[in-house]
Design a protein around this motif. Structure first.
Motif, short mmCIF file in Angstrom:
data_model
loop_
_atom_site.label_atom_id
_atom_site.label_comp_id
_atom_site.label_asym_id
_atom_site.label_seq_id
_atom_site.Cartn_x
_atom_site.Cartn_y
_atom_site.Cartn_z
N VAL A 164 14.87 -1.15 42.26
CA VAL A 164 15.99 -0.67 42.70
C VAL A 164 16.21 0.86 42.81
O VAL A 164 16.55 1.50 43.95
N LEU A 165 15.74 1.40 41.63
CA LEU A 165 15.73 2.90 41.54
C LEU A 165 14.98 3.58 42.57
O LEU A 165 15.32 4.73 43.04
N PHE A 166 13.85 3.03 42.81
CA PHE A 166 12.97 3.42 43.95
C PHE A 166 13.15 3.18 45.48
O PHE A 166 12.53 3.50 46.29
N LEU B 98 17.34 2.83 31.59
CA LEU B 98 18.62 2.32 31.49
C LEU B 98 19.63 2.02 32.68
O LEU B 98 19.68 3.07 33.51
N ARG B 99 20.01 1.13 32.68
CA ARG B 99 20.73 0.58 33.94
C ARG B 99 22.37 0.10 33.87
O ARG B 99 23.12 -0.06 34.47
N GLY B 100 22.53 0.04 32.45
CA GLY B 100 23.94 -0.38 31.97
C GLY B 100 24.87 0.55 32.26
O GLY B 100 24.78 1.82 32.27
N VAL B 101 26.01 0.20 32.07
CA VAL B 101 27.37 0.76 32.36
C VAL B 101 27.49 1.85 31.17
O VAL B 101 28.27 2.93 31.06
N THR C 134 30.54 11.05 39.40
CA THR C 134 29.44 11.08 40.40
C THR C 134 29.83 10.27 41.42
O THR C 134 29.99 8.99 41.14
N LEU C 135 29.89 10.50 42.72
CA LEU C 135 30.07 9.51 43.89
C LEU C 135 29.19 8.14 43.57
O LEU C 135 27.88 8.40 43.56
N ALA C 136 29.81 7.13 43.81
CA ALA C 136 29.08 5.75 43.79
C ALA C 136 29.42 5.24 45.11
O ALA C 136 30.47 5.21 45.60
N LEU C 137 28.27 4.85 45.94
CA LEU C 137 28.39 4.10 47.21
C LEU C 137 28.56 2.67 46.70
O LEU C 137 27.61 1.82 46.90
N LYS C 138 30.00 2.34 46.59
CA LYS C 138 30.19 1.02 46.11
C LYS C 138 30.29 -0.04 47.29
O LYS C 138 30.84 0.23 48.31
N LYS C 139 29.80 -1.34 46.90
CA LYS C 139 30.04 -2.33 47.98
C LYS C 139 31.47 -2.58 48.07
O LYS C 139 32.33 -2.52 47.19
N TYR D 34 30.29 6.85 30.97
CA TYR D 34 29.90 5.76 31.56
C TYR D 34 29.15 5.83 33.01
O TYR D 34 29.06 6.98 33.54
N ARG D 35 28.62 5.01 33.23
CA ARG D 35 27.36 5.10 34.66
C ARG D 35 27.97 3.62 35.35
O ARG D 35 28.32 2.78 35.16
N GLN D 36 27.32 3.79 36.80
CA GLN D 36 27.81 2.85 37.53
C GLN D 36 26.47 2.55 38.50
O GLN D 36 25.73 3.45 38.71
N LYS D 37 26.41 1.27 39.11
CA LYS D 37 25.38 1.12 40.16
C LYS D 37 25.67 2.00 41.37
O LYS D 37 26.58 2.35 41.66
N TYR D 38 24.40 2.26 42.04
CA TYR D 38 24.56 3.13 43.23
C TYR D 38 25.17 4.57 43.22
O TYR D 38 25.92 4.76 44.15
N MET D 39 25.08 5.05 41.88
CA MET D 39 25.54 6.74 41.75
C MET D 39 24.43 7.34 42.45
O MET D 39 23.06 7.09 42.38
N THR D 40 24.95 8.49 42.99
CA THR D 40 23.86 9.51 43.70
C THR D 40 23.27 10.19 42.62
O THR D 40 23.72 10.49 41.52
#
Length: 516
Positions: free
Chosen positions: A24-26, A128-131, A379-384, A425-431
């Motif tokens: 997914v990262l790639f 690392l993919r977790g929040v 950081t902007l996250a492109l959230k569903k 913290y981190r989120q999915k789909y962050m720039t």
């Protein structure tokens, strides 16, 4: 090489989820159909479609108390002959951790292979993919590792780059005094969710609704919320719980009319105990705040408010759907300061549509002139579910390198304001696969943010979309219950939610009732 799809074979099939987290990262998708049965197991790359990768795994025999994993990445593209990248990784055998360690080794191997094949690096956080990356550091601190040992382990075991390993370790060490519990005390934090906003922002996917115009509809919600609060008051009294922090979020709590807002604060104030150190209310939208809201905040002893402009660029405020001006932000900040509320936080977002480093520089200059005690840089996250994600082609977003530089600019200004990073913290789909960081001046830390992120204190959730997370401090085991996001569903199912939460907290705290 541009990779468009990937295939799995061998032991990799058993850990397809771990492989996918790296792919997914790639921005590489799993193949929709399997390879043919005539694939040569010794040279599978020759049978691949163009711009594809095959990941093959072999779990090697255990030796010298070590588990070992050999991962091969076969690839083929139009411009090159089929090729192969290989990586072997080992780890010490830890009882009960075999499966977790295998997944970690596989993710590490696949990240290495994909970096080699594509010639790109998807971000500084490695596998690392977790929040909550700080939770890993706290577990290592629990084991007695030093700062240097932890930073080395973060880079070696998780492929985190050196700067981020240093940052996450620094933040965890800063948090440590706030997380070590006092013996014999059952401290909790409380979150109350208000699901309404004045309007929906472009980037937002949070469960928030425009405030209903029908007074009856709002009254039904307030009655349900008060019932929810009253149930928690009884639990606090029954088990002698000490409430460390109270946090009202959303949504935008100040989108409630002043009288309704004061009614909520009055009820919430009954949750406060003698040990309460912090009472936060999100007041993110200046177009939702008037003097009545500020008077209520002062009357009920709120100690921290969050004013969230996200940017101080008028062009961007218009673009993201904010119905206020930069001057409105400055005015409402001044009113909070004049009212004497001790701590003011401001939120900004790096990576908003149409912005660049100069915009962030100007935003941070304006915020610095105001002088908040806390700053949260997202950081902007492109959230569903967000309007931005649904209409992405219509917007010009800054690239990953620009966004990273914007974060660096904000970090520099935070330092000049005398602030330290204290939670992240981190989120999915962050720039750029980056992070969100909270900064504070010494002594103004938002304790709720620390406790909520590190999950070492029970948090009781009230209202729509709120979560109750019960933490067993002897094992750090976490058990959660969630309220519905939809307001009507929350109201209709409230008795069930109250019952489930009560049973959860009774299992955790019943011994205290017996002791008292």
């Amino acid at each position: 090489m541009k990779v468009e799809q990937y295939f799995l074979c061998g032991d990799a099939l058993a850990y397809s989820g771990a492989v996918n987290q790296i792919m997914v990262l790639f921005e590489v998708l799993p193949a929709t159909c399997p390879l043919g049965s005539d694939v040569n197991p010794d040279q599978p790359g020759g049978f691949l479609p163009e711009n594809a990768v095959l990941i093959r795994n072999r779990i090697l025999p255990e030796k010298d108390a070590q588990i070992a994993l050999l991962t091969e990445g076969f690839f083929r593209c139009a411009a090159h002959k089929p090729g192969r990248v290989v990586r072997q990784a080992t780890a010490a055998i830890v009882p009960g951790e075999h499966d977790r360690e295998m997944k970690r080794l596989l993710m590490h191997n696949v990240l290495y292979i994909m970096r080699k094949i594509t010639g790109t690096d998807p971000g500084p956080w490695g596998i690392l993919r977790g929040v909550r990356p700080t939770k890993i550091v706290h577990r290592l601190l629990d084991k007695g590792l030093s700062k240097q040992q932890i930073t080395e382990k973060m880079t070696a075991d998780y492929a985190v780059n050196a700067a981020k390993a240093e940052l996450v370790t620094k933040i965890a060490l800063y948090q440590r005094p706030f997380l070590l519990p006092a013996e014999g005390k059952a401290c909790v934090s409380i979150y109350i969710g208000i699901p309404y906003c004045p309007s929906r922002c472009l980037y937002c996917s949070f469960p928030a609704y425009v405030r209903p115009e029908n007074p009856r509809e709002l009254l039904v919600f307030l009655n349900a919320l008060e019932q929810d609060i009253d149930t928690v008051i009884k639990l606090i009294e029954r088990y002698g719980l000490q409430v460390e922090t109270v946090y009202i979020g959303g949504g935008t709590p100040t989108s409630l009319p002043p009288a309704s807002f004061a009614r909520v604060l009055d009820r919430v104030s009954r949750l406060i105990t003698a040990e309460t150190k912090e009472f936060t209310v999100e007041a993110g939208r200046p177009d939702s705040i008037d003097d009545g809201h500020i008077e209520a905040l002062c009357r009920y002893g709120v100690t921290r408010v969050s004013v969230n402009p996200q940017t101080m660029q008028q062009k961007t405020l218009n673009r993201i759907g904010r119905r206020h001006t930069v001057e409105d932000i400055i005015k409402v900040f001044g009113k909070f300061r004049k009212a004497g509320i001790p701590v003011i936080n401001m939120d900004v977002i790096a990576g908003l549509p149409g912005e660049d480093e100069q915009d962030m520089e100007d935003t941070m200059q304006k915020i610095s002139q105001l002088g908040p005690e806390n700053l949260t840089v997202h950081t902007l996250a492109l959230k569903k579910g967000s309007l931005l994600k649904a209409n992405l082609a219509e917007y010009d977003l800054p690239d990953e390198k620009t966004t990273a530089r914007m974060l660096s600019i904000a970090d520099g200004y935070a330092s000049t304001l005398g602030m330290n990073p204290y939670y992240m913290y981190r989120q999915k789909y962050m720039t750029g696969n980056l992070e969100n960081i909270g900064y504070c001046q010494q002594g103004t830390e938002c304790l709720y943010n620390i406790q909520m992120m590190e999950e070492r204190q029970t948090v009781i959730g009230i209202g729509p979309a709120a979560a109750t997370k019960a933490v067993d401090r002897s094992t750090w085991r976490l058990e959660s219950r969630y309220n519905a996001k939809d307001v009507l569903t929350y109201i209709n199912r409230l008795p069930s939610y109250l019952n489930e939460r009560s049973k959860l907290l009774t299992r955790l705290f019943a011994h205290r009732e017996e002791e008292t």
